[in-house]
Write an enzyme that holds these catalytic residues in place. Structure first.
Site, PDB file in Angstrom:
ATOM      1  N   TYR A 148      -2.880  63.206 -45.702  1.00  0.00           N
ATOM      2  CA  TYR A 148      -2.473  62.319 -46.805  1.00  0.00           C
ATOM      3  C   TYR A 148      -2.982  62.872 -48.139  1.00  0.00           C
ATOM      4  CZ  TYR A 148      -1.824  57.843 -49.283  1.00  0.00           C
ATOM      5  OH  TYR A 148      -1.437  56.856 -50.159  1.00  0.00           O
ATOM      6  N   GLY A 151      -1.441  66.264 -48.819  1.00  0.00           N
ATOM      7  CA  GLY A 151       0.002  66.049 -48.983  1.00  0.00           C
ATOM      8  C   GLY A 151       0.310  65.492 -50.370  1.00  0.00           C
ATOM      9  N   VAL A 190      -8.197  47.303 -45.092  1.00  0.00           N
ATOM     10  CA  VAL A 190      -9.315  46.379 -44.978  1.00  0.00           C
ATOM     11  C   VAL A 190      -8.945  44.951 -45.383  1.00  0.00           C
ATOM     12  CG1 VAL A 190     -10.346  46.897 -47.258  1.00  0.00           C
ATOM     13  CG2 VAL A 190     -11.783  46.141 -45.354  1.00  0.00           C
ATOM     14  N   VAL A 191      -8.176  44.758 -46.450  1.00  0.00           N
ATOM     15  CA  VAL A 191      -7.913  43.389 -46.898  1.00  0.00           C
ATOM     16  C   VAL A 191      -7.066  42.651 -45.863  1.00  0.00           C
ATOM     17  CG1 VAL A 191      -6.814  41.957 -48.663  1.00  0.00           C
ATOM     18  CG2 VAL A 191      -8.145  43.969 -49.355  1.00  0.00           C
ATOM     19  N   SER A 192      -6.009  43.311 -45.375  1.00  0.00           N
ATOM     20  CA  SER A 192      -5.159  42.644 -44.377  1.00  0.00           C
ATOM     21  C   SER A 192      -5.929  42.431 -43.074  1.00  0.00           C
ATOM     22  CB  SER A 192      -3.866  43.426 -44.150  1.00  0.00           C
ATOM     23  OG  SER A 192      -4.117  44.800 -44.025  1.00  0.00           O
ATOM     24  N   PRO A 277     -14.389  57.668 -47.972  1.00  0.00           N
ATOM     25  CA  PRO A 277     -15.079  57.785 -49.264  1.00  0.00           C
ATOM     26  C   PRO A 277     -16.169  56.716 -49.442  1.00  0.00           C
ATOM     27  CG  PRO A 277     -12.719  58.026 -49.559  1.00  0.00           C
ATOM     28  CD  PRO A 277     -12.933  57.571 -48.142  1.00  0.00           C
ATOM     29  N   ARG A 280     -15.505  54.164 -54.813  1.00  0.00           N
ATOM     30  CA  ARG A 280     -14.204  54.381 -55.481  1.00  0.00           C
ATOM     31  C   ARG A 280     -14.022  53.327 -56.570  1.00  0.00           C
ATOM     32  NH1 ARG A 280      -9.509  54.458 -51.553  1.00  0.00           N
ATOM     33  NH2 ARG A 280     -10.069  56.628 -51.200  1.00  0.00           N
TER      34      ARG A 280
HETATM   35  N1  UDP Z   1     -12.616  49.149 -43.420  1.00  0.00           N
HETATM   36  C1  UDP Z   1     -13.452  48.293 -42.719  1.00  0.00           C
HETATM   37  N2  UDP Z   1     -12.889  47.481 -41.778  1.00  0.00           N
HETATM   38  C2  UDP Z   1     -11.551  47.471 -41.504  1.00  0.00           C
HETATM   39  C3  UDP Z   1     -10.706  48.344 -42.230  1.00  0.00           C
HETATM   40  C4  UDP Z   1     -11.284  49.176 -43.172  1.00  0.00           C
HETATM   41  O1  UDP Z   1     -14.662  48.257 -42.934  1.00  0.00           O
HETATM   42  O2  UDP Z   1     -11.128  46.685 -40.633  1.00  0.00           O
HETATM   43  C5  UDP Z   1     -13.211  49.988 -44.465  1.00  0.00           C
HETATM   44  C6  UDP Z   1     -12.806  51.460 -44.418  1.00  0.00           C
HETATM   45  O3  UDP Z   1     -13.673  52.191 -43.561  1.00  0.00           O
HETATM   46  C7  UDP Z   1     -12.974  51.850 -45.875  1.00  0.00           C
HETATM   47  C8  UDP Z   1     -12.598  50.586 -46.642  1.00  0.00           C
HETATM   48  O4  UDP Z   1     -12.743  49.514 -45.717  1.00  0.00           O
HETATM   49  O5  UDP Z   1     -14.298  52.183 -46.173  1.00  0.00           O
HETATM   50  C9  UDP Z   1     -11.189  50.584 -47.192  1.00  0.00           C
HETATM   51  O6  UDP Z   1     -10.348  50.919 -46.126  1.00  0.00           O
HETATM   52  P1  UDP Z   1      -8.774  50.903 -46.239  1.00  0.00           P
HETATM   53  O7  UDP Z   1      -8.241  51.409 -44.934  1.00  0.00           O
HETATM   54  O8  UDP Z   1      -8.303  49.583 -46.707  1.00  0.00           O
HETATM   55  O9  UDP Z   1      -8.430  51.906 -47.420  1.00  0.00           O
HETATM   56  P2  UDP Z   1      -8.992  53.347 -47.867  1.00  0.00           P
HETATM   57  O10 UDP Z   1      -9.576  53.077 -49.200  1.00  0.00           O
HETATM   58  O11 UDP Z   1     -10.009  53.830 -46.887  1.00  0.00           O
HETATM   59  O12 UDP Z   1      -7.784  54.201 -47.898  1.00  0.00           O
END
Ligand code: UDP
Length: 321
Positions: A148, A151, A190-192, A277, A280
Site C-alpha cells: 500500500y 504503491g 480501528v473506528v469501525s 506507525p 500520526r
Molecule cells: N487497531 C487496534 N485495534 C483494531 C484495529 C486497529 O488497536 O481492532 C490499531 C492499529 O494497530 C493501528 C491503529 O489502530 O495502530 C489504526 O489502525 P487502522 O487499521 O484503523 O488504520 P492505520 O492507521 O493503521 O492504517
C-alpha cells in the site's frame, strides 16, 4: 454541471463523495470492482438520471466515449490494513500503479483534471511529528504494509511525471485516518472495529499497548477538502495533507467508544502488527492556506454520528458473526 468520474465510488470515501457531487448538481460516473466497496453504499443513487455505475477494475484500461469527462477522482484501492495485506497485497500494488496509469491516460484523453487520493502512509512510521508535506517519509519497502505505502508512493510519482511530461492537470491529496457512515463493519479499521465490537457486546481489541496515536477526520470534512482541492487553481498540484490534527492514542479512542456505548465490553490486548506507525498527525498549514480548509467536526461529535450509522447496520453485523 460537471461530468465527474469517481473510481472506488462504492467504497467508504467514494460513496460519500458520489452523494455529495450528485447533491451539488454534477453528473457522476461511479467506477468500482466492489472488492472492498459495497453496492449498498450507492443503492439510493442508481435510479438518479445524473448517476451511472460501471463495474470495472481500474487495473484494466477504461474508455468512456459517450461523455466528455471534466474531472476524475481516483480513489480506487483497498484502504484498510487487513484488506490490503496478505493474499491481496499484489493486487493492491497493481491497483495503485496500474490504476494510476489507466486513469491518468483517461484524464489525458479527456483533458480532465485528475485528483489522486494518496495517503499519510507514504510517511511510513514518521520520524518527524506532525508530518508536513515536505517530509519524505520512513517506509519499510519490504514490509507487510509496503504494498500500500509503496504503491501509493509510486502513484504519486506517476502523477507528477504525467504532469511534467504529458501536461496533465493533477491534484494530489494525502489522506489521514478518516471515519464515518458507509464504512464496512468488517473493514477492520480501528473506528469501525471498536464501534461494532461495543455495539455487539464484544471486547474491544487494542493492538499493542494502545499508546500509538492517530488523528481521526470525520468523512464530511474530508469530502469538503477533496472538492476544494479539485477546484483549486490549476497551478496548485499539491501534495496537500487532509486530516484532522486532533491526535488521540488508540487507548483513548477505545475508552471514548466504551463511554459512549456503555454495555459490558472491556478492553483486550492483541499483538501489534509489524510496521504499525507509532504516531500520526497531519500538519495542515498548507490546506488551510491554499484551500481555506480545516476540519470542523470534533472526534466526539463524529463518533456520535458514526455510532448512529452503525446502529442501523448492527443487525447485518450480528448476522455475520
Ligand atoms: N487497531 C487496534 N485495534 C483494531 C484495529 C486497529 O488497536 O481492532 C490499531 C492499529 O494497530 C493501528 C491503529 O489502530 O495502530 C489504526 O489502525 P487502522 O487499521 O484503523 O488504520 P492505520 O492507521 O493503521 O492504517
Amino acid at each position: 454541471m460537471n461530468s465527474i468520474l469517481v473510481t472506488g465510488g462504492t467504497g467508504f470515501l467514494g460513496s460519500n463523495l458520489c452523494h455529495r457531487l450528485i447533491s451539488n448538481g454534477d453528473k457522476v460516473i461511479c467506477i468500482d470492482n466492489n472488492y472492498t466497496g459495497r453496492l449498498q453504499n450507492i443503492a439510493d443513487l442508481l435510479n438518479n438520471p445524473n448517476f451511472r455505475f460501471i463495474e470495472h477494475d481500474v487495473c484494466s484500461p477504461l474508455s468512456i466515449n459517450d461523455t466528455k469527462i471534466d474531472q476524475i477522482y481516483n480513489l480506487a484501492c483497498p484502504a484498510s490494513p487487513p484488506a490490503y495485506q496478505g493474499s491481496h497485497s499484489i493486487q493492491t500494488t497493481k491497483t495503485c500503479v496500474l490504476g494510476a496509469i489507466n486513469m491518468l491516460d483517461l484524464a489525458k484523453k479527456h483533458h480532465a483534471a485528475i485528483l489522486q487520493t494518496s495517503t499519510s502512509e507514504i510517511y511510513g512510521n514518521p520520524l518527524i511529528h506532525p508530518q508536513p508535506e515536505t517530509y519524505l517519509g520512513n517506509v519499510n519497502p519490504i514490509g507487510i504494509r509496503s504494498c500500500y505505502d509503496e504503491g501509493k508512493r509510486c502513484a504519486e510519482s506517476l502523477f507528477f511525471d504525467y504532469h511534467r511530461h504529458e501536461g496533465v492537470n493533477i491534484k494530489v491529496v494525502r489522506i489521514f485516518n478518516t471515519y464515518g457512515p458507509n464504512m464496512d463493519p468488517h473493514d477492520g479499521r480501528v473506528v469501525s472495529n471498536f464501534i461494532c465490537q461495543a455495539l455487539s457486546g464484544q471486547d474491544l481489541t487494542i493492538y499493542g499497548q494502545g499508546n500509538q496515536t492517530r488523528s481521526f477526520c470525520y468523512v464530511d470534512d474530508l469530502i469538503e477538502g477533496l472538492i476544494r482541492m479539485m477546484n483549486s487553481p490549476k497551478d496548485f498540484t499539491g501534495p496537500v495533507n487532509l486530516g484532522n490534527p486532533g491526535e488521540f492514542t488508540i487507548k483513548e479512542l477505545a475508552q471514548k467508544v466504551i463511554a459512549k456505548i456503555g454495555g459490558s465490553s472491556q478492553i483486550v490486548y492483541r499483538d501489534l502488527p509489524a510496521d504499525d506507525p507509532c504516531l500520526r498527525r497531519p500538519d495542515i498549514t498548507l490546506a488551510k492556506t491554499k484551500l481555506g480548509w480545516e476540519p470542523k467536526i470534533k472526534l466526539d461529535e463524529g463518533l456520535d454520528k458514526t455510532i448512529a450509522y452503525f446502529e442501523t447496520q448492527i443487525n447485518l453485523f450480528k448476522k455475520a458473526i
